[in-house]
Structures are given as structure tokens and as C-alpha cells.
Design a protein around this motif. Structure first.
Motif, short mmCIF file in Angstrom:
data_model
loop_
_atom_site.label_atom_id
_atom_site.label_comp_id
_atom_site.label_asym_id
_atom_site.label_seq_id
_atom_site.Cartn_x
_atom_site.Cartn_y
_atom_site.Cartn_z
N TYR A 263 0.97 -14.17 0.78
CA TYR A 263 1.97 -13.09 0.74
C TYR A 263 1.59 -12.05 -0.32
O TYR A 263 1.76 -10.84 -0.10
CB TYR A 263 3.36 -13.65 0.44
N LEU A 264 1.07 -12.51 -1.45
CA LEU A 264 0.64 -11.57 -2.47
C LEU A 264 -0.55 -10.75 -1.98
O LEU A 264 -0.64 -9.54 -2.23
CB LEU A 264 0.27 -12.32 -3.76
N MET A 265 -1.48 -11.39 -1.27
CA MET A 265 -2.62 -10.66 -0.71
C MET A 265 -2.15 -9.63 0.32
O MET A 265 -2.66 -8.50 0.35
CB MET A 265 -3.59 -11.64 -0.04
N VAL A 266 -1.21 -10.02 1.16
CA VAL A 266 -0.68 -9.10 2.17
C VAL A 266 -0.01 -7.91 1.49
O VAL A 266 -0.21 -6.75 1.88
CB VAL A 266 0.33 -9.81 3.10
N ALA A 267 0.76 -8.18 0.45
CA ALA A 267 1.46 -7.10 -0.25
C ALA A 267 0.47 -6.11 -0.86
O ALA A 267 0.63 -4.89 -0.75
CB ALA A 267 2.35 -7.68 -1.34
N ARG A 268 -0.56 -6.65 -1.49
CA ARG A 268 -1.53 -5.76 -2.14
C ARG A 268 -2.31 -4.95 -1.10
O ARG A 268 -2.56 -3.76 -1.28
CB ARG A 268 -2.49 -6.60 -2.98
N ALA A 269 -2.70 -5.60 -0.02
CA ALA A 269 -3.40 -4.87 1.05
C ALA A 269 -2.50 -3.81 1.66
O ALA A 269 -2.95 -2.72 2.01
CB ALA A 269 -3.86 -5.85 2.13
N ALA A 270 -1.21 -4.12 1.78
CA ALA A 270 -0.26 -3.15 2.34
C ALA A 270 -0.14 -1.92 1.45
O ALA A 270 -0.07 -0.78 1.94
CB ALA A 270 1.11 -3.81 2.53
N ILE A 271 -0.13 -2.12 0.15
CA ILE A 271 -0.08 -0.99 -0.79
C ILE A 271 -1.31 -0.12 -0.60
O ILE A 271 -1.23 1.11 -0.53
CB ILE A 271 0.00 -1.50 -2.24
N ASN A 272 -2.46 -0.75 -0.49
CA ASN A 272 -3.71 -0.02 -0.33
C ASN A 272 -3.71 0.85 0.91
O ASN A 272 -4.31 1.92 0.95
CB ASN A 272 -4.87 -1.01 -0.26
N GLN A 273 -3.00 0.39 1.96
CA GLN A 273 -3.00 1.11 3.23
C GLN A 273 -1.72 1.92 3.45
O GLN A 273 -1.47 2.41 4.55
CB GLN A 273 -3.20 0.11 4.37
N GLY A 274 -0.91 2.06 2.41
CA GLY A 274 0.28 2.90 2.53
C GLY A 274 1.38 2.29 3.37
O GLY A 274 2.24 3.01 3.88
N GLN A 275 1.39 0.96 3.53
CA GLN A 275 2.41 0.28 4.34
C GLN A 275 3.52 -0.21 3.41
O GLN A 275 3.61 -1.38 3.04
CB GLN A 275 1.78 -0.90 5.09
N THR A 276 4.41 0.72 3.04
CA THR A 276 5.45 0.41 2.05
C THR A 276 6.36 -0.72 2.50
O THR A 276 6.63 -1.66 1.76
CB THR A 276 6.29 1.66 1.76
N GLN A 277 6.86 -0.63 3.72
CA GLN A 277 7.81 -1.64 4.19
C GLN A 277 7.15 -3.02 4.27
O GLN A 277 7.76 -4.03 3.91
CB GLN A 277 8.39 -1.26 5.55
N ALA A 278 5.92 -3.07 4.73
CA ALA A 278 5.21 -4.34 4.81
C ALA A 278 5.03 -4.94 3.41
O ALA A 278 5.16 -6.15 3.21
CB ALA A 278 3.86 -4.16 5.49
N ALA A 279 4.71 -4.09 2.44
CA ALA A 279 4.54 -4.56 1.06
C ALA A 279 5.84 -5.14 0.52
O ALA A 279 5.84 -6.18 -0.14
CB ALA A 279 4.06 -3.42 0.17
N VAL A 280 6.96 -4.48 0.82
CA VAL A 280 8.26 -4.96 0.34
C VAL A 280 8.60 -6.30 0.98
O VAL A 280 9.04 -7.25 0.30
CB VAL A 280 9.35 -3.93 0.61
#
Length: 398
Positions: A263-280
Motif C-alpha cells: 500500500y505504501l508503494m502504491v501510494a508513492r507511485a500514485a503521487i509520482n503519477q499525479g493520481q491523488t485519489q489513488a494515493a489517498v
């Protein structure tokens, strides 16, 4: 490698093979020697797929030993098709290519095996165009199972760029040919990311669940998890309301610590790709699992704050959280992210209340460069107005 470990590897894994080879050395079965040696290597690599780090360390010793044995064999050994096939498997399994060069220097080789040896050699030497020409017409279904899986892996890699659908078909074939082996692990791991590129979410889910069930302890699972997190965000888990639920179901296959890290990896990757909702979404799940783990909890809060700071409704909450974080709980890479997020907060605070007018991308870049002197590490695009930040992120991530 320590002397005791080397001794253990040679005795437990190599010695039985050497005894068999010696017993057959003067018999008509001399051409079986390469086959027996490669079977020993495959047995070791299956342990690697199952998660044995000792096997992973021992592999180098065994590969070197097999290389010496193969190179020392008489030319007559290589007149047997199964010996050449064993040498091809050895090289495609991480062995040195010198044995294939030796074989190809001999005369009167079996035609089909000689062709496969040429293709395998071209592939491991990085001559992909040559390998493609040689192996393009090879029908892997006509090969013995132990070799067909390896050649299918090679063909899948060679066709990925221009024919990802064909690559998927070949990877399907490879993993079904050799279940439970490192070949299946590699085929499954690679196929997951090909179907992600093709946006085939159903197959991505099914294969990911299979990998996490069967190869979660593989020595290569760490690499898988990082790429898995990145692939998830490229699929944009927030577009389909049910997708994140399916992701949760998939990750529930893992132990809590494994789920937390993913989940932490997904959140960080989401930030990198501008996926705010996915990161949250990912950080909320990570926070639930981080009970009592101060470092993971700090990372989760950092990623959530870095995600929401670029939204009008989340800026104040994100900026406040960033200032509260204990830097001593964060790894070095996350400290860079924290500094970048704080720099972004400073930048956003300078925006007039009416908002920043839409700027051409190159002008926005100049403005961002005046505020942030070094490329930001993982911050998202921050909507249209902060498109310049995305360019900075991409520079650093290359």
C-alpha cells in the motif's frame, strides 16, 4: 562466498551430479552429462522461486562449476541434440555464453538445435534483431517442455515492443509448460506488467493474485512489488469504483506486513503519477495496518499530505501535516520527498488568491525553476497550474 558455504553447495548439489557423470563417462550415456548438470541447476533455481536466499547465493557457484564442466567436455558430446538443448537452457538460465560459442564452432551439428543455439547466443549477447530473425519462426510447441518454456520467454521479450498481445500468449505458454519453476515465476511476473500496459484489468487482477499466492516469497518478489505498485497507478484504480475493492481483495492474500508495504508503494507511485485519489485510498489502508509501526505511520502520513497538498480543499491539512512530521522516522528517499513537498507548499502559498493564470508549459517551467532550485523527487502534477512540477519529477525519476 565463505569456504563452508561453497563446500556445502558443491557437496549437496553438485557432488551427486559429478558421481553420475563419472559413472557414465565411459559409457554410451556420456551425452547425458549436460542434461544432468542442468537438471541440478533447475532444481536450485526452483528453490529460488520458492524464496530460498541461500539458493540464490549458491547459484553463482553452481553456474561456475557447470561452466567448467561443459567447456571441458569432448566435441562428441555435442553431437547429441539433448546435450545442445541442455547447453541452451544453461545459458538462458544465467550461464556464460562461451559454451554456445564452442558448440557453434563444431561441424555437423543437428540443424534445429544449431539454429536454437544461434538464436539463444544472439539474445544473451544483446543482438536482439539477429535473435528475432533466427527465432521468429520457431514453433515452441514442437520443443521439449524444459526448452520450450525458455525459448518462449525469449520470444516474448523479442516481440513485446511490436506485438504485446503475442508476447502475452507466449508468456501464457511458458508458465503453463513448467509449473512451479523459476521459468513460471519469471513468465508470470513479466506477463502481469504486459497486461497492465494493455489495460487488461481482469487478467492483471487474476495473474497478480496468482503470483502473490504462489511466489510471494520468491527472491525476485521485491522487484515485482515495486513494479506492481507502479502498474496499478497506471491502470488508475480510481476510475472504476469497484477496482480498489478488488485490489484490497488481492492484497488480502498477503500477510499484514506485506500488505502494508505494498500500500505504501502504491501510494508513492500514485503521487509520482499525479493520481491523488489513488494515493489517498492507499495511504488510508496503509495507516490502518501501521498500528504500532512509527516509521510506516510517518511514511503513510507523508504520502497522504504530499498527495492532497496540490488540491484546494486539502492544501491546509497537507501543509500542516508536513510540518508536524518527525524527520527521524523517515528514510533518506522520503526526506527528499518531504523537502520537495514543503517547497511546493511554499510555491503554492505565493499563488494569488485568484489563482495562477494558465501558462504555456515552458513559462510555467521557468517560474517553477525560480522557486525550486533542484528537481523535485516524487510530487504530482498539482493540477494544470503545476504542470511544471511534473516535468521536474520526471527528470529525477529517469
Amino acid at each position: 562466498m565463505s569456504g563452508p558455504l561453497r563446500f556445502f553447495v558443491l557437496i549437496v548439489l553438485v557432488w551427486p551430479t559429478l558421481c553420475v557423470a563419472k559413472a557414465n563417462a565411459e559409457s554410451a550415456e556420456i551425452d547425458a552429462q549436460p542434461v544432468e548438470l542442468v537438471r541440478t541447476l533447475q532444481a536450485l533455481q526452483d528453490q529460488i522461486a520458492a524464496g530460498s536466499t541461500n539458493a540464490h547465493v549458491a547459484q553463482r557457484v553452481l553456474l561456475d562449476h557447470i561452466d567448467e564442466r561443459l567447456l571441458a567436455m569432448e566435441p562428441a558430446v555435442w553431437q547429441a541434440p539433448k546435450s545442445i538443448r541442455a547447453a541452451i537452457i544453461y545459458v538462458l538460465s544465467g550461464g556464460k555464453p562461451g559454451i554456445l560459442k564452442k558448440i557453434l564452432s563444431l561441424s555437423d551439428l543437428p540443424k534445429s538445435e544449431g539454429l536454437l543455439a544461434q538464436g539463444a547466443l544472439a539474445y544473451v549477447e544483446g543482438r536482439e534483431e539477429d535473435a528475432q530473425k533466427i527465432l521468429a519462426d520457431v514453433d515452441v510447441r514442437t520443443l521439449p517442455a524444459t526448452l520450450s518454456g525458455q525459448i518462449a520467454l525469449v520470444q516474448a521479450a523479442l516481440t513485446l515492443r511490436d506485438g504485446p498481445e503475442k508476447s502475452v500468449s507466449l508468456l501464457d505458454f511458458a508458465r503453463l509448460q513448467l509449473p512451479g519453476t523459476l521459468v513460471e515465476e519469471a513468465a508470470l511476473r513479466r506477463e502481469i506488467f504486459v497486461v497492465a500496459q494493455l489495460k487488461d484489468t481482469e487478467k492483471f487482477d487474476a495473474l497478480s493474485r496468482q503470483y502473490l499466492r504462489r511466489f510471494r516469497y520468491s527472491v525476485y518478489s521485491g522487484n515485482f512489488r515495486q513494479r506492481f505498485a507502479s502498474a496499478l497507478t497506471r491502470l488508475d484504480v480510481t476510475k472504476d469504483p469497484d477496482y480498489f475493492k478488488r485490489l484490497v481483495a488481492t492484497l488480502n492474500e498477503l500477510e499484514p506486513a506485506g500488505r502494508l508495504e505494498l500500500y505504501l508503494m502504491v501510494a508513492r507511485a500514485a503521487i509520482n503519477q499525479g493520481q491523488t485519489q489513488a494515493a489517498v485510498l492507499a495511504t488510508d489502508k496503509a495507516n490502518e495496518l501501521a498500528m504500532g509501526d512509527a516509521s510506516s505511520s510517518a511514511r503513510s502520513k507523508l504520502y497522504r499530505a504530499a498527495a492532497i497538498i496540490v488540491t484546494s480543499e486539502g492544501f491546509d491539512e497537507g501543509a500542516t501535516e508536513l510540518k508536524k512530521l518527525d524527520r527521524s522516522l523517515l528514510p533518506a528517499s522520503d526526506l527528499e520527498l518531504l523537502d520537495s513537498a514543503l517547497a511546493m507548499a511554499t510555491y503554492i502559498r505565493r499563488v494569488p488568491e485568484g489563482g495562477v493564470p494558465s501558462l504555456p508549459r515552458d513559462q510555467a517551467q521557468i517560474r517553477a525553476d525560480n522557486v525550486v532550485q533542484k528537481p523535485t523527487a516524487i510530487i504530482s502534477r498539482a493540477q494544470e497550474v503545476l504542470g511544471a512540477i511534473d516535468q521536474l519529477v520526471r527528470k529525477e525519476s529517469r
